[in-house]
Design a protein around this motif. Structure first.
Motif, PDB file in Angstrom:
ATOM      1  N   ARG A   6      60.875  43.071  90.975  1.00 39.04           N
ATOM      2  CA  ARG A   6      62.157  43.632  90.559  1.00 39.04           C
ATOM      3  C   ARG A   6      62.950  44.038  91.793  1.00 39.04           C
ATOM      4  NH1 ARG A   6      61.915  47.778  85.543  1.00 39.04           N
ATOM      5  NH2 ARG A   6      60.254  48.812  86.659  1.00 39.04           N
ATOM      6  N   GLY A   7      64.230  43.767  91.728  1.00 39.66           N
ATOM      7  CA  GLY A   7      65.162  44.293  92.701  1.00 39.66           C
ATOM      8  C   GLY A   7      65.810  45.525  92.092  1.00 39.66           C
ATOM      9  N   ALA A   8      66.695  46.158  92.857  1.00 40.27           N
ATOM     10  CA  ALA A   8      67.402  47.328  92.336  1.00 40.27           C
ATOM     11  C   ALA A   8      68.802  47.369  92.929  1.00 40.27           C
ATOM     12  CB  ALA A   8      66.647  48.608  92.671  1.00 40.27           C
ATOM     13  N   LEU A   9      69.746  47.789  92.101  1.00 43.26           N
ATOM     14  CA  LEU A   9      71.081  48.122  92.577  1.00 43.26           C
ATOM     15  C   LEU A   9      71.108  49.633  92.763  1.00 43.26           C
ATOM     16  CD1 LEU A   9      73.464  46.011  90.314  1.00 43.26           C
ATOM     17  CD2 LEU A   9      72.546  45.455  92.560  1.00 43.26           C
ATOM     18  N   ALA A  10      71.388  50.072  93.977  1.00 43.08           N
ATOM     19  CA  ALA A  10      71.466  51.495  94.277  1.00 43.08           C
ATOM     20  C   ALA A  10      72.933  51.892  94.366  1.00 43.08           C
ATOM     21  CB  ALA A  10      70.742  51.796  95.585  1.00 43.08           C
ATOM     22  N   VAL A  11      73.271  52.996  93.709  1.00 42.65           N
ATOM     23  CA  VAL A  11      74.647  53.470  93.661  1.00 42.65           C
ATOM     24  C   VAL A  11      74.659  54.967  93.985  1.00 42.65           C
ATOM     25  CG1 VAL A  11      76.705  53.724  92.220  1.00 42.65           C
ATOM     26  CG2 VAL A  11      75.184  51.760  91.878  1.00 42.65           C
ATOM     27  N   ALA A  12      75.548  55.358  94.893  1.00 38.25           N
ATOM     28  CA  ALA A  12      75.670  56.765  95.281  1.00 38.25           C
ATOM     29  C   ALA A  12      76.597  57.485  94.306  1.00 38.25           C
ATOM     30  CB  ALA A  12      76.187  56.876  96.709  1.00 38.25           C
ATOM     31  N   GLN A  13      76.118  57.600  93.075  1.00 37.82           N
ATOM     32  CA  GLN A  13      76.861  58.288  92.017  1.00 37.82           C
ATOM     33  C   GLN A  13      75.809  58.968  91.145  1.00 37.82           C
ATOM     34  OE1 GLN A  13      79.768  55.882  89.842  1.00 37.82           O
ATOM     35  NE2 GLN A  13      78.971  56.705  87.941  1.00 37.82           N
ATOM     36  N   PRO A  14      75.889  60.282  90.974  1.00 39.21           N
ATOM     37  CA  PRO A  14      74.824  60.978  90.255  1.00 39.21           C
ATOM     38  C   PRO A  14      74.801  60.672  88.757  1.00 39.21           C
ATOM     39  CG  PRO A  14      76.587  62.500  90.808  1.00 39.21           C
ATOM     40  CD  PRO A  14      76.937  61.184  91.449  1.00 39.21           C
ATOM     41  N   LEU A  15      73.601  60.561  88.224  1.00 39.05           N
ATOM     42  CA  LEU A  15      73.366  60.486  86.784  1.00 39.05           C
ATOM     43  C   LEU A  15      72.321  61.544  86.443  1.00 39.05           C
ATOM     44  CD1 LEU A  15      73.129  56.651  85.962  1.00 39.05           C
ATOM     45  CD2 LEU A  15      75.120  58.149  85.812  1.00 39.05           C
ATOM     46  N   GLU A  16      72.376  62.038  85.218  1.00 37.27           N
ATOM     47  CA  GLU A  16      71.467  63.096  84.773  1.00 37.27           C
ATOM     48  C   GLU A  16      70.186  62.497  84.203  1.00 37.27           C
ATOM     49  OE1 GLU A  16      71.852  66.487  84.905  1.00 37.27           O
ATOM     50  OE2 GLU A  16      73.682  66.107  86.069  1.00 37.27           O
ATOM     51  N   LYS A  17      69.052  62.962  84.717  1.00 43.10           N
ATOM     52  CA  LYS A  17      67.761  62.566  84.152  1.00 43.10           C
ATOM     53  C   LYS A  17      67.694  62.986  82.695  1.00 43.10           C
ATOM     54  CE  LYS A  17      64.652  62.538  88.085  1.00 43.10           C
ATOM     55  NZ  LYS A  17      63.431  63.083  88.658  1.00 43.10           N
ATOM     56  N   GLY A  18      67.126  62.134  81.864  1.00 43.04           N
ATOM     57  CA  GLY A  18      66.968  62.438  80.452  1.00 43.04           C
ATOM     58  C   GLY A  18      68.162  62.078  79.591  1.00 43.04           C
ATOM     59  N   GLU A  19      69.304  61.822  80.206  1.00 39.42           N
ATOM     60  CA  GLU A  19      70.506  61.431  79.456  1.00 39.42           C
ATOM     61  C   GLU A  19      70.481  59.926  79.177  1.00 39.42           C
ATOM     62  OE1 GLU A  19      73.135  63.343  78.259  1.00 39.42           O
ATOM     63  OE2 GLU A  19      71.842  65.010  78.827  1.00 39.42           O
ATOM     64  N   THR A  20      71.103  59.525  78.071  1.00 35.75           N
ATOM     65  CA  THR A  20      71.207  58.113  77.711  1.00 35.75           C
ATOM     66  C   THR A  20      72.555  57.581  78.168  1.00 35.75           C
ATOM     67  OG1 THR A  20      69.767  58.433  75.793  1.00 35.75           O
ATOM     68  CG2 THR A  20      71.167  56.466  75.800  1.00 35.75           C
ATOM     69  N   TYR A  21      72.521  56.421  78.804  1.00 40.51           N
ATOM     70  CA  TYR A  21      73.731  55.794  79.325  1.00 40.51           C
ATOM     71  C   TYR A  21      73.842  54.375  78.774  1.00 40.51           C
ATOM     72  CZ  TYR A  21      73.870  59.607  82.659  1.00 40.51           C
ATOM     73  OH  TYR A  21      73.929  60.857  83.228  1.00 40.51           O
ATOM     74  N   GLN A  22      75.070  53.982  78.507  1.00 35.19           N
ATOM     75  CA  GLN A  22      75.343  52.612  78.096  1.00 35.19           C
ATOM     76  C   GLN A  22      75.494  51.785  79.374  1.00 35.19           C
ATOM     77  OE1 GLN A  22      79.226  51.767  76.476  1.00 35.19           O
ATOM     78  NE2 GLN A  22      78.339  50.330  75.010  1.00 35.19           N
ATOM     79  N   VAL A  23      74.622  50.816  79.553  1.00 35.68           N
ATOM     80  CA  VAL A  23      74.598  49.991  80.761  1.00 35.68           C
ATOM     81  C   VAL A  23      75.035  48.581  80.401  1.00 35.68           C
ATOM     82  CG1 VAL A  23      73.114  49.018  82.574  1.00 35.68           C
ATOM     83  CG2 VAL A  23      72.746  51.374  81.767  1.00 35.68           C
ATOM     84  N   GLU A  24      75.970  48.049  81.180  1.00 35.34           N
ATOM     85  CA  GLU A  24      76.384  46.653  81.055  1.00 35.34           C
ATOM     86  C   GLU A  24      76.174  46.013  82.421  1.00 35.34           C
ATOM     87  OE1 GLU A  24      79.997  45.646  78.810  1.00 35.34           O
ATOM     88  OE2 GLU A  24      80.536  44.415  80.562  1.00 35.34           O
ATOM     89  N   PHE A  25      75.242  45.084  82.485  1.00 27.63           N
ATOM     90  CA  PHE A  25      74.840  44.464  83.748  1.00 27.63           C
ATOM     91  C   PHE A  25      75.071  42.967  83.646  1.00 27.63           C
ATOM     92  CE2 PHE A  25      71.119  42.824  86.343  1.00 27.63           C
ATOM     93  CZ  PHE A  25      71.692  43.080  87.571  1.00 27.63           C
ATOM     94  N   LYS A  26      75.990  42.459  84.464  1.00 29.60           N
ATOM     95  CA  LYS A  26      76.245  41.019  84.530  1.00 29.60           C
ATOM     96  C   LYS A  26      75.541  40.493  85.761  1.00 29.60           C
ATOM     97  CE  LYS A  26      79.838  37.565  83.956  1.00 29.60           C
ATOM     98  NZ  LYS A  26      79.636  36.665  85.068  1.00 29.60           N
ATOM     99  N   TYR A  27      74.721  39.482  85.542  1.00 34.05           N
ATOM    100  CA  TYR A  27      73.842  38.951  86.590  1.00 34.05           C
ATOM    101  C   TYR A  27      74.065  37.451  86.646  1.00 34.05           C
ATOM    102  CZ  TYR A  27      69.295  38.518  89.043  1.00 34.05           C
ATOM    103  OH  TYR A  27      68.287  38.259  89.940  1.00 34.05           O
ATOM    104  N   ASP A  28      74.689  36.997  87.721  1.00 36.23           N
ATOM    105  CA  ASP A  28      74.978  35.579  87.907  1.00 36.23           C
ATOM    106  C   ASP A  28      74.049  35.001  88.971  1.00 36.23           C
ATOM    107  OD1 ASP A  28      77.131  35.710  86.141  1.00 36.23           O
ATOM    108  OD2 ASP A  28      78.548  36.199  87.733  1.00 36.23           O
ATOM    109  N   LEU A  29      73.484  33.850  88.656  1.00 32.99           N
ATOM    110  CA  LEU A  29      72.668  33.114  89.611  1.00 32.99           C
ATOM    111  C   LEU A  29      73.324  31.756  89.852  1.00 32.99           C
ATOM    112  CD1 LEU A  29      69.117  33.779  88.127  1.00 32.99           C
ATOM    113  CD2 LEU A  29      70.224  34.958  90.033  1.00 32.99           C
ATOM    114  N   TYR A  30      73.492  31.413  91.108  1.00 37.25           N
ATOM    115  CA  TYR A  30      74.013  30.093  91.477  1.00 37.25           C
ATOM    116  C   TYR A  30      72.820  29.256  91.898  1.00 37.25           C
ATOM    117  CZ  TYR A  30      78.384  32.575  91.311  1.00 37.25           C
ATOM    118  OH  TYR A  30      79.436  33.321  90.876  1.00 37.25           O
TER     119      TYR A  30
END
Length: 131
Positions: free
Chosen positions: A81-105
Motif C-alpha cells: 500500500r502507498g499513502a497520500l499524506a496531507v497536512a490537514q488535521p482530521l479527528e480520530k474516531g470521526e467518519t469522513y466521506q472520502v472520494e479518491f480518484k486513482y488513474d493509472l497510465y
C-alpha cells in the motif's frame, strides 16, 4: 474500472498523523507500476484537496505530487500500500466521506492513433472512520 476496485481503500485506510492525515491505498491493476504512471485526486467531505498538498509515501520514501512524473524507478507493488499524506488535521474516531480518484497510465498498452498509454481509472467513494 474492475473487480479489484474494492481493494483500493480498506476500512483502515484513513489515519490521523502528527502532521495531518494519510490515506492508504492499494493498486487496482494486476501488475506493479512506477509512480510516474499514476495520478490522484482526493476529496474529503466534498472538499477537494489541492494536489500541491499531496505527498505520496511508498516503500519508505515520501515525494511531492509534483515529483510524480519523474518517478519511473519508484514502483508500487500490487501487494503493498502507498499513502497520500496531507497536512490537514482530521479527528480520530470521526467518519469522513472520502472520494479518491486513482488513474493509472499503462505504458505497455498503447491505444488510439496517437499511441497513448491506456488509462485505467477508478473512483472510490467510501465513508471511512479516521483511525
Amino acid at each position: 474500472m474492475g473487480p479489484l476496485d474494492k481493494y483500493i481503500l480498506r476500512e483502515d485506510a484513513l489515519e490521523a498523523t502528527e502532521n495531518g492525515f494519510q490515506l492508504k491505498f492499494q493498486s487496482h491493476w494486476y501488475r506493479a507500476l512506477p509512480l510516474s504512471c499514476m495520478d490522484f485526486s482526493l476529496k474529503i467531505n466534498g472538499q477537494e484537496i489541492d494536489k500541491s498538498q499531496l505527498n505520496i509515501k511508498v516503500n519508505g520514501n515520501e515525494y511531492t505530487y509534483e515529483q510524480l512524473p519523474e518517478l519511473d524507478k519508484e514502483w508500487l507493488f500490487i501487494l503493498d500500500r502507498g499513502a497520500l499524506a496531507v497536512a490537514q488535521p482530521l479527528e480520530k474516531g470521526e467518519t469522513y466521506q472520502v472520494e479518491f480518484k486513482y488513474d493509472l497510465y499503462i505504458p505497455y498498452i498503447l491505444v488510439g492513433p496517437q499511441g497513448n498509454p491506456l488509462m485505467a481509472s477508478s473512483l472510490v467513494q467510501k465513508n471511512l472512520v479516521c483511525q
